[in-house]
Design a protein around this motif. Structure first.
Motif, PDB file in Angstrom:
ATOM      1  N   UNK A  21       0.845  -1.193   0.000  1.00 23.84           N
ATOM      2  CA  UNK A  21       0.000   0.000   0.000  1.00 23.84           C
ATOM      3  C   UNK A  21       0.883   1.247   0.000  1.00 23.84           C
ATOM      4  N   UNK A  22       0.445   2.280  -0.702  1.00 21.73           N
ATOM      5  CA  UNK A  22       1.109   3.579  -0.669  1.00 21.73           C
ATOM      6  C   UNK A  22       0.500   4.431   0.434  1.00 21.73           C
ATOM      7  N   UNK A  23       1.354   4.945   1.331  1.00 15.66           N
ATOM      8  CA  UNK A  23       0.888   5.826   2.398  1.00 15.66           C
ATOM      9  C   UNK A  23       0.806   7.243   1.832  1.00 15.66           C
ATOM     10  N   UNK A  24      -0.322   7.936   2.038  1.00 19.47           N
ATOM     11  CA  UNK A  24      -0.414   9.325   1.573  1.00 19.47           C
ATOM     12  C   UNK A  24       0.646  10.204   2.235  1.00 19.47           C
TER      13      UNK A  24
ATOM     14  N   UNK B 207       5.110   7.570  10.468  1.00 20.90           N
ATOM     15  CA  UNK B 207       5.363   8.396   9.291  1.00 20.90           C
ATOM     16  C   UNK B 207       4.653   9.728   9.487  1.00 20.90           C
ATOM     17  N   UNK B 208       5.402  10.817   9.382  1.00 27.25           N
ATOM     18  CA  UNK B 208       4.826  12.155   9.485  1.00 27.25           C
ATOM     19  C   UNK B 208       5.075  12.889   8.171  1.00 27.25           C
ATOM     20  N   UNK B 209       3.994  13.139   7.418  1.00 28.23           N
ATOM     21  CA  UNK B 209       4.062  13.780   6.103  1.00 28.23           C
ATOM     22  C   UNK B 209       5.029  13.066   5.159  1.00 28.23           C
ATOM     23  N   UNK B 210       4.981  11.741   5.147  1.00 32.50           N
ATOM     24  CA  UNK B 210       5.781  10.942   4.231  1.00 32.50           C
ATOM     25  C   UNK B 210       7.188  10.634   4.698  1.00 32.50           C
ATOM     26  N   UNK B 211       7.609  11.156   5.836  1.00 26.75           N
ATOM     27  CA  UNK B 211       8.956  10.905   6.364  1.00 26.75           C
ATOM     28  C   UNK B 211       8.877  10.037   7.609  1.00 26.75           C
TER      29      UNK B 211
ATOM     30  N   UNK C 136      -0.304  13.900   6.589  1.00 24.17           N
ATOM     31  CA  UNK C 136      -0.818  13.304   7.815  1.00 24.17           C
ATOM     32  C   UNK C 136       0.193  12.436   8.542  1.00 24.17           C
ATOM     33  N   UNK C 137      -0.243  11.962   9.719  1.00 28.56           N
ATOM     34  CA  UNK C 137       0.594  11.115  10.572  1.00 28.56           C
ATOM     35  C   UNK C 137       0.026   9.698  10.548  1.00 28.56           C
ATOM     36  N   UNK C 138       0.874   8.728  10.223  1.00 26.30           N
ATOM     37  CA  UNK C 138       0.465   7.330  10.134  1.00 26.30           C
ATOM     38  C   UNK C 138       1.370   6.481  11.014  1.00 26.30           C
TER      39      UNK C 138
END
Length: 129
Positions: free
Chosen positions: A52-55, A80-84, A58-60
């Motif tokens: 899955x690709x994480x957007x 992950x915070x904003x893709x990082x 947002x925070x995941x």
């Protein structure tokens, strides 16, 4: 950022692998996310897996747990915070230990473990040396 979402176990049921993805809302609510992705073959015979690709917004929280032959659960928690990648922790012997990253997400991880009813005896936020 791509992650593996998997729910599989061996034929005998002695090994189980489970990975989950959660989204942290701005008001502190944590919800499990089920995104569409590309199906792949799972690690163990019984079950399913997908990439899955994480957007990027947002925070995941990504949770990867593996139960072994002796019934012990080991795993990793990645935020992950904003893709990082902002935080990496490992779960072993009922303890969460900070590997790398910012400590401000520890409370969110604690909420996820309470939500899933996974026992945590101790949380160590001191960085390894």
């Amino acid at each position: 950022m791509e992650v593996l979402l998997e729910n599989s176990k061996s034929k005998t049921g002695k090994h189980v692998l489970r990975s989950l993805l959660f989204r942290v809302e701005s008001n502190g609510i944590i919800q499990q996310v089920d995104l569409a992705g590309k199906k792949i073959t799972p690690t163990y015979k019984v079950g399913e897996a997908k990439i899955v690709n994480i957007p990027s917004k947002g925070v995941y929280i990504y949770l990867f747990l593996l139960r072994n032959l002796k019934g012990r659960v080991n795993g990793r928690v990645i935020v992950f915070d904003n893709g990082n990648v902002s935080l990496v922790m490992k779960y072993r012997k009922l303890k969460l230990k900070l590997v790398d990253g910012d400590e401000k997400y520890v409370n969110s991880i604690k909420k996820v473990f309470e939500q899933l009813k996974i026992p945590v005896k101790k949380i160590n936020v001191n960085k390894e040396k």
